[in-house]
Design an enzyme around this catalytic site. Structure first.
Site, PDB file in Angstrom:
ATOM      1  N   GLN A 243       3.320   9.972   1.461  1.00  0.00           N
ATOM      2  CA  GLN A 243       4.625   9.324   1.282  1.00  0.00           C
ATOM      3  C   GLN A 243       5.332   9.786   0.007  1.00  0.00           C
ATOM      4  O   GLN A 243       6.547   9.641  -0.107  1.00  0.00           O
ATOM      5  CB  GLN A 243       4.483   7.802   1.259  1.00  0.00           C
ATOM      6  CG  GLN A 243       4.095   7.220   2.623  1.00  0.00           C
ATOM      7  CD  GLN A 243       3.991   5.718   2.561  1.00  0.00           C
ATOM      8  OE1 GLN A 243       2.975   5.174   2.163  1.00  0.00           O
ATOM      9  NE2 GLN A 243       5.066   5.032   2.921  1.00  0.00           N
TER      10      GLN A 243
ATOM     11  N   GLY B 260       0.843  -1.185   0.000  1.00  0.00           N
ATOM     12  CA  GLY B 260       0.000   0.000   0.000  1.00  0.00           C
ATOM     13  C   GLY B 260       0.878   1.236   0.000  1.00  0.00           C
ATOM     14  O   GLY B 260       2.100   1.144   0.204  1.00  0.00           O
TER      15      GLY B 260
ATOM     16  N   CYS C 133       7.213  -0.682   6.089  1.00  0.00           N
ATOM     17  CA  CYS C 133       6.715   0.562   5.499  1.00  0.00           C
ATOM     18  C   CYS C 133       7.771   1.071   4.533  1.00  0.00           C
ATOM     19  O   CYS C 133       8.964   1.062   4.863  1.00  0.00           O
ATOM     20  CB  CYS C 133       6.457   1.589   6.602  1.00  0.00           C
ATOM     21  SG  CYS C 133       5.819   3.165   5.985  1.00  0.00           S
ATOM     22  N   LEU C 134       7.333   1.526   3.373  1.00  0.00           N
ATOM     23  CA  LEU C 134       8.291   2.019   2.376  1.00  0.00           C
ATOM     24  C   LEU C 134       8.999   3.288   2.855  1.00  0.00           C
ATOM     25  O   LEU C 134      10.044   3.646   2.318  1.00  0.00           O
ATOM     26  CB  LEU C 134       7.587   2.265   1.041  1.00  0.00           C
ATOM     27  CG  LEU C 134       6.981   1.010   0.394  1.00  0.00           C
ATOM     28  CD1 LEU C 134       6.269   1.373  -0.895  1.00  0.00           C
ATOM     29  CD2 LEU C 134       8.044  -0.049   0.147  1.00  0.00           C
TER      30      LEU C 134
ATOM     31  N   HIS D 220      -2.898   0.633   8.519  1.00  0.00           N
ATOM     32  CA  HIS D 220      -1.538   1.172   8.355  1.00  0.00           C
ATOM     33  C   HIS D 220      -1.560   2.380   7.420  1.00  0.00           C
ATOM     34  O   HIS D 220      -0.978   3.427   7.731  1.00  0.00           O
ATOM     35  CB  HIS D 220      -0.621   0.072   7.816  1.00  0.00           C
ATOM     36  CG  HIS D 220       0.763   0.519   7.484  1.00  0.00           C
ATOM     37  ND1 HIS D 220       1.883   0.072   8.146  1.00  0.00           N
ATOM     38  CD2 HIS D 220       1.222   1.402   6.540  1.00  0.00           C
ATOM     39  CE1 HIS D 220       2.965   0.665   7.636  1.00  0.00           C
ATOM     40  NE2 HIS D 220       2.591   1.469   6.655  1.00  0.00           N
ATOM     41  N   GLU D 221      -2.229   2.230   6.270  1.00  0.00           N
ATOM     42  CA  GLU D 221      -2.212   3.313   5.276  1.00  0.00           C
ATOM     43  C   GLU D 221      -2.974   4.539   5.774  1.00  0.00           C
ATOM     44  O   GLU D 221      -2.528   5.672   5.587  1.00  0.00           O
ATOM     45  CB  GLU D 221      -2.783   2.830   3.941  1.00  0.00           C
ATOM     46  CG  GLU D 221      -1.982   1.711   3.274  1.00  0.00           C
ATOM     47  CD  GLU D 221      -0.495   1.999   3.150  1.00  0.00           C
ATOM     48  OE1 GLU D 221      -0.111   3.182   3.028  1.00  0.00           O
ATOM     49  OE2 GLU D 221       0.293   1.055   3.200  1.00  0.00           O
TER      50      GLU D 221
ATOM     51  N   HIS E 194      -1.154   6.865   8.008  1.00  0.00           N
ATOM     52  CA  HIS E 194      -0.267   7.824   7.332  1.00  0.00           C
ATOM     53  C   HIS E 194      -0.963   9.176   7.114  1.00  0.00           C
ATOM     54  O   HIS E 194      -0.293  10.216   7.075  1.00  0.00           O
ATOM     55  CB  HIS E 194       0.152   7.295   5.957  1.00  0.00           C
ATOM     56  CG  HIS E 194       1.333   6.374   5.972  1.00  0.00           C
ATOM     57  ND1 HIS E 194       2.598   6.780   6.302  1.00  0.00           N
ATOM     58  CD2 HIS E 194       1.442   5.054   5.667  1.00  0.00           C
ATOM     59  CE1 HIS E 194       3.436   5.751   6.202  1.00  0.00           C
ATOM     60  NE2 HIS E 194       2.765   4.688   5.821  1.00  0.00           N
TER      61      HIS E 194
HETATM   62 NI    NI Z   1       3.629   2.827   5.423  1.00  0.00          NI
END
Ligand code: NI
Length: 174
Positions: free
Chosen positions: A52, A47, A100-101, A142-143, A146
């Site tokens: 981000q 995701g 997480c990226l 999670h997303e 953000h």
């Molecule tokens: Ni993330």
């Protein structure tokens, strides 16, 4: 469409609450979504949230199918979710590993609600209301975090379960 740089933990945009989307006809919105899918695919993400890639708007995407970063995860349908809300369907929380990226190379054990209902809008402004559990529910939580300036380490209860993938799961490197 383009692969965009992903902001890393510590960048102030990742700590902000993102602005709601108000104009679904703005062509910039579709362009951002296209860049997000390109970026997520290039990095094998499950995701991605718009902040981000430096876009502080209430927009996340997710999709899981045969993901090498999450080899045992069940499939999650390709979703564009705008202006989301999350309602837990019970108080039950479960722990599982997340990455997480924006925090490359690390994993943490994070409690999340097992079952949720989430709402929002797709790219056309059509309302969505979906019930999800387990990994699907985890990805959404999670997303959406953000969009409120929260990264998963802030959810970890025991920081012994936060570390580098290569140290936590050495067998996976073979
Ligand atoms: Ni993330």
């Amino acid at each position: 469409m383009a692969v965009r740089p992903v902001l890393k933990m510590g960048h102030p945009i990742l700590q902000q609450t993102a602005a709601p989307v108000t104009d679904f006809d703005d062509p910039k919105l579709a362009a951002i979504v296209g860049d997000m899918f390109d970026t997520m695919a290039a990095l094998n993400g499950a995701g991605l949230a718009a902040p981000q890639i430096g876009e502080s708007i209430q927009l996340v995407i997710f999709q899981v199918a045969n993901n090498s970063r999450y080899p045992t995860a069940e499939a999650v349908p390709k979703t564009i979710l705008i202006n989301p809300t999350i309602t837990p369907l019970s108080d039950t929380q479960v722990d599982d590993w997340e990455g997480c990226l924006s925090i490359p190379g690390m994993r943490g054990l994070v409690p999340r609600y097992q079952s949720i209902r989430y709402t929002g809008y797709d790219l056309n402004g059509t309302p969505l209301a979906i019930e999800a559990s387990d990994f699907h529910a985890r990805v959404v939580q999670h997303e959406v975090d953000h969009l409120f300036g929260i990264l998963y380490p802030q959810r970890i209860k025991d920081l012994r379960y936060f570390g580098f993938e290569s140290e936590l799961f050495p067998a996976d490197l073979s």
